[in-house]
Design a protein around this motif. Structure first.
Motif, short mmCIF file in Angstrom:
data_model
loop_
_atom_site.label_atom_id
_atom_site.label_comp_id
_atom_site.label_asym_id
_atom_site.label_seq_id
_atom_site.Cartn_x
_atom_site.Cartn_y
_atom_site.Cartn_z
N LEU A 101 31.54 39.54 41.83
CA LEU A 101 32.87 39.10 42.62
C LEU A 101 33.55 40.07 43.18
O LEU A 101 33.36 41.25 42.50
N GLU A 150 38.21 34.70 42.90
CA GLU A 150 36.73 34.33 42.30
C GLU A 150 36.56 34.39 40.69
O GLU A 150 35.83 33.79 40.23
N GLN A 194 38.33 31.49 39.33
CA GLN A 194 37.39 29.97 39.41
C GLN A 194 36.20 30.27 38.37
O GLN A 194 36.01 29.25 37.82
#
Length: 105
Positions: free
Chosen positions: A91, A96, A99
């Protein structure tokens, strides 16, 4: 919540003790790891993620982690739910990470 510093052995124990765990595997020379350090700290302190255990591991100091990170790169993140690996991968942004955390919740 604080971010726990962990090693390979402690991680194996921790993922079975805690329901939700996110691990950030870092390399001290990784610029993205350094850039995401404040983000990881900020997310760990947010009430939204109070049920998630945040863990940081230095890949170079942990043989099992080091092997995984050498195959993938850093910063490498992994999430565990009730002792089972849910997701893992590279990531590079706060979005990100958010999420990944949302999918864990």
């Amino acid at each position: 919540m604080n971010i726990l510093e962990c090693d390979d052995n402690h991680l194996r124990q921790l993922i079975f003790e805690k329901e939700k765990v996110i691990v950030k595997f870092i390399d001290e020379t990784c610029p993205i790891c350094q850039r995401l350090a404040p983000t990881f700290t900020k997310l760990a302190s947010q009430p939204l993620y109070s049920d998630v255990t945040f863990v940081r591991m230095h890949a170079s100091q942990n043989p099992v982690s080091s092997k995984e990170v050498k195959q993938k790169g850093t910063p490498f993140f992994a999430t565990y739910l009730n002792g089972t690996l849910q997701e893992c991968g590279l990531l590079s942004s706060e979005e990100e990470i958010k999420q990944l955390l949302q999918r864990l919740n």
